[in-house]
Write an enzyme that holds these catalytic residues in place. Structure first.
Site, PDB file in Angstrom:
ATOM      1  N   LEU A   1     -28.732   2.863  -1.465  1.00 14.88           N
ATOM      2  CA  LEU A   1     -28.689   4.192  -1.750  1.00 14.88           C
ATOM      3  C   LEU A   1     -27.481   4.762  -2.031  1.00 14.88           C
ATOM      4  O   LEU A   1     -27.559   5.766  -2.698  1.00 14.88           O
ATOM      5  CB  LEU A   1     -29.688   4.954  -0.542  1.00 14.88           C
ATOM      6  CG  LEU A   1     -31.051   4.429  -0.336  1.00 14.88           C
ATOM      7  CD1 LEU A   1     -31.697   5.222   0.805  1.00 14.88           C
ATOM      8  CD2 LEU A   1     -32.002   4.637  -1.559  1.00 14.88           C
ATOM      9  N   GLY A   2     -26.503   4.400  -1.203  1.00 14.15           N
ATOM     10  CA  GLY A   2     -25.365   4.904  -1.487  1.00 14.15           C
ATOM     11  C   GLY A   2     -23.889   4.122  -0.649  1.00 14.15           C
ATOM     12  O   GLY A   2     -24.447   2.983   0.078  1.00 14.15           O
TER      13      GLY A   2
ATOM     14  N   GLY B   1     -20.113   4.527   1.278  1.00 14.94           N
ATOM     15  CA  GLY B   1     -18.940   5.364   1.673  1.00 14.94           C
ATOM     16  C   GLY B   1     -17.856   4.531   2.646  1.00 14.94           C
ATOM     17  O   GLY B   1     -17.891   3.473   2.518  1.00 14.94           O
TER      18      GLY B   1
ATOM     19  N   GLY C   1     -19.348   2.441   5.167  1.00 17.97           N
ATOM     20  CA  GLY C   1     -20.328   1.303   5.007  1.00 17.97           C
ATOM     21  C   GLY C   1     -21.353   1.695   3.956  1.00 17.97           C
ATOM     22  O   GLY C   1     -21.190   2.736   2.840  1.00 17.97           O
TER      23      GLY C   1
ATOM     24  N   VAL D   1     -25.501   2.610   2.787  1.00 18.76           N
ATOM     25  CA  VAL D   1     -26.896   3.120   3.292  1.00 18.76           C
ATOM     26  C   VAL D   1     -28.107   2.393   2.309  1.00 18.76           C
ATOM     27  O   VAL D   1     -27.699   2.387   0.982  1.00 18.76           O
ATOM     28  CB  VAL D   1     -26.946   4.655   3.081  1.00 18.76           C
ATOM     29  CG1 VAL D   1     -28.084   5.062   3.640  1.00 18.76           C
ATOM     30  CG2 VAL D   1     -25.706   5.323   3.883  1.00 18.76           C
TER      31      VAL D   1
ATOM     32  N   LYS E   1     -28.071   2.386   7.632  1.00 14.91           N
ATOM     33  CA  LYS E   1     -26.693   2.534   7.625  1.00 14.91           C
ATOM     34  C   LYS E   1     -26.096   1.387   8.029  1.00 14.91           C
ATOM     35  O   LYS E   1     -25.804   0.978   9.228  1.00 14.91           O
ATOM     36  CB  LYS E   1     -25.895   3.664   8.303  1.00 14.91           C
ATOM     37  CG  LYS E   1     -24.604   3.936   7.745  1.00 14.91           C
ATOM     38  CD  LYS E   1     -24.394   5.419   8.023  1.00 14.91           C
ATOM     39  CE  LYS E   1     -24.776   6.171   6.814  1.00 14.91           C
ATOM     40  NZ  LYS E   1     -24.200   7.656   6.856  1.00 14.91           N
TER      41      LYS E   1
ATOM     42  N   ASP F   1     -17.582  15.405  12.850  1.00 16.27           N
ATOM     43  CA  ASP F   1     -17.550  15.357  11.414  1.00 16.27           C
ATOM     44  C   ASP F   1     -18.337  16.381  10.643  1.00 16.27           C
ATOM     45  O   ASP F   1     -19.098  15.679   9.945  1.00 16.27           O
ATOM     46  CB  ASP F   1     -17.397  13.944  10.782  1.00 16.27           C
ATOM     47  CG  ASP F   1     -16.671  13.690   9.602  1.00 16.27           C
ATOM     48  OD1 ASP F   1     -15.898  14.905   9.105  1.00 16.27           O
ATOM     49  OD2 ASP F   1     -16.970  12.805   8.846  1.00 16.27           O
TER      50      ASP F   1
END
Length: 675
Positions: A17-18, A20, A23, A25, A40, A134
């Site tokens: 899905l994505g 960053g 790591g 997702v 994740k 964060d």
């Protein structure tokens, strides 16, 4: 071509899905239930870091227990080979960053609602000892429902990966959203999360974070510390007042997440229809923070990882004493009061829990210097009185009727005085000193004002070792079955919502820290229409009842490190199975909470494996003594860590914390098998 693959024995990764910095997702399927979940998958270097793996295992139960309607629920943690993954609910929708990009700014009502949801999620996490670290729009998810649900994500990433991330980057978080104290003192607390939520709210309203702009990361950090947030033109004054509180430079001046969420919820009806405001441009020059707001510190440079304490939870506001102006909108003659709309404006006020108490009359104090006279404030005057009567605290003395007067000439009035000498009789009493096993002492003083029909209780906590707040205080209902009374505090106390504490306990979370060898004080006022029949003995009985109610409310808590100084009953010292010469003794000190039968093996006080002071030990003052009384020839101690020097028999290790002492089982020090 993307292919599926197994994740542990239970999940199958189906599509990415994505990705960053931490790591990737993936959408995955839980083979036991058939549900689609999100996984994740952290970078492989995390799986090879033994410290991260240890934290991963230790905090599994904490993350799984973090359940709230505004938190993306963690379902499972997977460790297998090079796979280190967090399995969570799959949220169908987009993140807040995408919503903001599309809209520029959000309608004021929508922005306030989202910020309140985020703060409520943080409040629940903070009560469970978890920081986010964060908070930013990228970590706030909006479902595709209408209206969209707001879900805060990535507690697990910020919490589990913090050690390695700090070692790699020198700082954890996104500079645009980081609190000043992170840059100046490298400390992170619940107040830092609140600041991050304030930055997010500002960005939703203004279209940009307040301190983003040209320059290096150091320049951004410096603005957080020294600059005022640029004003948002057209923002309703009550919303701006809460926002300024969230963005206070001093963490002690920020409201708790729960109090801030309640304040924003209170404003929602009045701002629900207020549309979006224009995007504000980057300022040409940054205004300096107000003198009263700007702390006396500067931005630190990068420090070696060995000098940092990135694993600390530090769930407290600040070591500083509660400020007289904790949030914003100072009154001319006293502490902060809840922001109200301008005359004629129908905008609702902020949450009334944040309102400071009505100033009460006090006994005439000794002549003060000009400098002292300039520092007005009801709380200071109450502390002056307490110092005068301090010698009476140890014996729990009861003080009778004190006549308090006012008049142009300052003369003492009487019941038969003239019209210019108005007299108010105030009945006061001091309750007995309560000494807790942690070393925390509690004394309560009551002052009844018959003219106002109010009762003010001052609670003073003291300890030889510093104690980190918040502390718990019950404010009992006037009679069984009655609703909890309306309370006005001298500090930013909020109603307690800790699981296991009954709502009928009428509990409050009081944000005070007790300095080592000193004391901390907070006062609250309730309506008390007792007429002329209230005497000192009746007040003292009530003080005893309040102490009993506070103790009883804490009995129902589950074994987590909430209000540790008030709940610690004993210590349990555990020694590893085998102790050999030339090795470290495997020593663990665990807390035993009041009302429980066994030690809490999650909230560790001290471990020789990781000898740095734990969060819990720091909350309890940090002064843990570790020694041996009967095996001094075999054991040596360095920074509380026991080492086995020579063969010995029937050894024990003793620990002392506050007024508590405990001893380990008897063990032998054996010859090293290689020797």
């Amino acid at each position: 071509m993307q292919t599926t693959r197994a994740l542990g024995s239970r999940y199958v990764l189906e599509r990415q899905l994505g990705s960053g910095a931490m790591g990737q997702v993936w959408a995955a399927v839980d083979q036991r239930t058939g549900e689609e979940v999100a996984a994740k998958l952290l970078r492989p270097e995390f799986a090879r870091d033994p410290e991260i793996l240890t934290r991963f295992v230790q905090e599994r139960s904490i993350l799984l227990d973090l359940v709230h309607p505004n938190v993306v629920r963690v379902r499972d943690l997977v460790i297998e080979g090079d796979d280190l993954a967090i399995v969570m609910d799959l949220v169908r929708g987009a993140d807040l960053r995408a919503r903001l990009r599309a809209a520029g700014t959000l309608p004021v009502g929508e922005a306030v609602r989202i910020a309140a949801d985020v703060l409520e999620a943080l409040a629940t996490a903070h009560t469970r000892g978890v920081l986010h670290r964060d908070v930013k729009p990228d970590n706030v998810l909006l479902t595709d429902a209408e209206p969209p649900a707001v879900l805060l994500s990535d507690f697990s990433i910020a919490r589990l990966a913090q050690e390695t991330t700090v070692r790699m980057t020198g700082v954890l978080g996104t500079p645009d959203y980081m609190a000043p104290e992170i840059f100046t003192a490298e400390t992170v607390s619940a107040a830092s999360d609140v600041y991050g939520a304030g930055i997010v709210l500002y960005e939703l309203l203004a279209g940009r974070p307040p301190f983003a702009g040209g320059g290096t990361g150091y320049a951004v950090a410096n603005r957080h510390v020294t600059a005022e947030p640029p004003p948002i033109e057209g923002l309703p004054a009550p919303v701006d007042a809460v926002l300024q509180g969230l963005l206070a430079k001093d963490p002690a001046r920020r409201p708790s997440a729960a109090a801030a969420a309640a304040a924003l919820r209170d404003l929602l009806p009045a701002v629900a229809e207020v549309g979006g405001l224009p995007v504000i441009p980057e300022p040409q020059a940054w205004a300096s923070a107000r003198v009263g707001e700007m702390p006396a510190f500067g931005v630190l440079g990068h420090r070696p990882a060995a000098d940092l304490d990135p694993g600390a939870t530090n769930i407290k506001a600040s070591a500083a004493a509660p400020a007289e102006l904790p949030v914003a909108a100072p009154a001319e003659d006293g502490p902060w009061v809840a922001p109200h709309a301008a005359p004629g404006d129908d905008t609702a006020s902020a949450q009334t829990q944040l309102r400071a108490p009505r100033p009460q009359p006090v006994a005439p104090a000794p002549a003060a210097t000009d400098e002292e006279n300039s520092r007005t404030g009801w709380l200071r005057d109450r502390r002056t009185w307490w110092t005068v009567g301090g010698s009476l605290v140890a014996v729990g003395a009861v003080i009778g009727v004190v006549a308090l007067t006012s008049g142009d000439d300052g003369a003492r009035g009487t019941r038969g005085g003239t019209a210019t000498d108005t007299a108010v009789e105030e009945v006061t009493a001091i309750g007995p000193t309560g000494q807790l096993p942690s070393g925390l002492s509690v004394v309560r003083e009551a002052a009844y004002d018959p003219e106002a029909g109010s009762l003010t209780t001052t609670v003073t906590w003291s300890a030889e070792n510093g104690i980190a707040g918040p502390l718990f205080e019950a404010v009992p209902a006037p009679e069984d079955g009655a609703p909890c009374p309306e309370v006005s505090w001298s500090v930013l106390a909020v109603r307690d919502v800790t699981p296991g504490v009954a709502t009928t306990a009428c509990g409050w979370q009081v944000p005070v820290d007790v300095p080592a060898g000193g004391d901390a004080t907070a006062s609250y006022t309730v309506a008390f229409p007792g007429g002329d029949d209230v005497d000192a003995s009746a007040l003292r009985e009530r003080l005893v009842e309040q102490g009993t109610a506070t103790d009883a409310a804490l009995e129902g808590l589950v074994a987590t490190a909430v209000y540790p100084a008030q709940r610690l009953e004993a210590l349990e010292v555990q020694i590893g199975d085998t102790v050999r010469v030339a090795g470290t003794v495997d020593l663990v000190v665990l807390p035993v909470w009041r009302g429980t039968d066994a030690a809490d093996n999650i909230s560790v006080v001290f471990s020789s494996r990781t000898p740095a002071p734990t969060v819990l030990l720091r909350q309890l003052g940090g002064e843990l003594e570790v020694r041996t009384d009967d095996c001094t020839g075999s054991l040596a101690f360095v920074d509380r860590v026991p080492y086995a020097n020579t063969v010995g028999s029937r050894c024990t290790v003793s620990v002392r914390l506050g007024d508590l002492e405990s001893r380990s089982r008897t063990f032998d020090v054996l010859q090293n098998s290689a020797g």
